[in-house]
Structures are given as C-alpha cells and as structure tokens.
Design a protein around this motif. Structure first.
Motif, short mmCIF file in Angstrom:
data_model
loop_
_atom_site.label_atom_id
_atom_site.label_comp_id
_atom_site.label_asym_id
_atom_site.label_seq_id
_atom_site.Cartn_x
_atom_site.Cartn_y
_atom_site.Cartn_z
N SER A 203 0.83 -1.21 0.00
CA SER A 203 0.00 0.00 0.00
C SER A 203 0.86 1.26 0.00
O SER A 203 0.53 2.24 -0.68
N SER A 207 0.65 3.87 -3.03
CA SER A 207 0.27 5.24 -2.69
C SER A 207 1.31 6.23 -3.21
O SER A 207 0.98 7.27 -3.80
N GLN A 211 0.99 9.11 -6.39
CA GLN A 211 1.21 10.53 -6.14
C GLN A 211 2.41 11.09 -6.91
O GLN A 211 2.68 12.28 -6.86
#
Length: 219
Positions: A203, A207, A211
């Motif tokens: 994760s 993530s 971004q």
C-alpha cells in the motif's frame, strides 16, 4: 498499532547473522518487533509522531514503548527476516523491492510471450540503461540477472538506490517494456505483481506511485 509499557513486553536480543552486533527484539503476545528508533524522555511528541506516521500513513504494524527514561518505536518483523538490513522498515527498501518485482514481472512476460532470446536481450538493455544512468552496483548484465532471478523480499542485500534511482528505473523499465510489447498493457497490473509483499508495504508503494509522476505510466 500498540502503545505499551515496559511491563507489557519482553525484550531480548539476537545475533545479527551478517554483522558483529546484537539486534534488539521486543516480544508481545506472540509477535516479534525490531527496534526502529529511540527517543529521550523529553521527546515524547517526536516518538508519537514517528509512530503515527508509520502506523496511520504507511500501514506498518508498530509498537510505541513508553519507559520512564525513554520512548522507542518498534516495527513488526519475522525473525527469519532479520538478515535483511531493510528489516521491512526502510521506505526506500520497500520501493526498491517493489521495483524489482515489477522488473521480474516484465521479464517473465517477455520470456513467456516473446521467448528466451528476447528475455536475454531485455536483460542487456536494462543493464545498459543502468550503466548510462550510473546506477550504483547494478550496471552489469550479471547484476541484472541477479535481480531477475532472486526474490527481493528474501534477499539479504538490495541495491543501494535512492528514491531518484527508483523513479528513473521505473521510467526506463516502462519505456523498454513498451518497446518490447508494442503497448503499455503490461503496466496496468501493478497490484497483482506485488501480491507477495506485506499489505502495508504494498500500500505504501502504490500510494507513493499514484502521487508521483510515474502514475501516468504505471496504473
């Protein structure tokens, strides 16, 4: 995950298999944790900030240990992982592991769909890119063959890449993959290729990927 007192836990140490040093280990309810960071008694807020960052934002299983003279943060680990210096706690180490897993997935697809000869050419192309970009310790075909063949989640030694190396590597890996396959479909299954990673680390990487500028390449 947990805020504990000294009486709640058992602390011991084991010999690091690769170094002449002892590794502090915290035991709590059958789980094992490795020391990440120590703070002085007056640094409670700094300790809590790190603990919250690791647990809330990075999905790590961590213990914040409160003692009269200090605070310490510990991360969950299996004892058989101790020989991996990243210990599952280095953000960079997580990114490097994920990048190598993606490299292996692309390599496997090339071998399956295009044959072993093309897979060998791909290894040489990757090595050439790493050499041109002056990647540390990974700019030879032999080094690439090692990356392709060995599980980075179990490897005792990961390439000493910085975050900028990871970004560059994933850009170049995407460019080469697109050249070999003629399209970018191979880059649309990132989560599937990272199934072997611990959930928190997977994760964290996804993530970060979403971004970054890489989100347009890897989906």
């Amino acid at each position: 995950m947990f805020i504990l007192k000294r009486q709640d836990v058992e602390i011991s140490s084991i010999q690091h298999p690769k170094k002449d040093q002892q590794v502090p280990i915290l035991h709590y309810q059958g789980q094992t944790f490795r020391l990440i960071s120590v703070f002085k008694a007056g640094q409670e807020e700094e300790a809590r900030t790190l603990w919250r960052e690791l647990t809330d934002h990075r999905g790590k299983a961590c213990v914040l240990l409160e003692e009269p003279e200090r605070f310490s943060v510990w991360g969950k680990v299996r004892l058989d992982q101790i020989d991996n210096d990243t210990g599952g706690h280095s953000k960079n180490g997580t990114f490097i592991q994920a990048s190598i897993l993606l490299l292996q997935a692309v390599h496997m697809d090339i071998e399956d769909f295009l044959g072993t000869k093309q897979a060998s050419l791909f290894e040489k192309d990757i090595a050439e890119v790493l050499k041109q970009q002056q990647f540390p310790e990974t700019s030879s075909v032999e080094a690439v063959k090692y990356l392709v063949a060995n599980n980075p989640l179990e490897s005792a030694k990961l390439p000493p890449w910085k975050e900028n190396h990871v970004v560059c590597f994933l850009q170049e890996l995407h460019k080469l993959g697109k050249t070999y396959f003629g399209n970018a479909n191979f880059a649309h299954q990132v989560a599937n290729h990272l199934q072997d990673m611990p959930e928190g680390e997977r994760s964290l990487f996804i993530s970060w990927l979403n971004q970054s500028s890489l989100s347009k390449l890897w989906q």
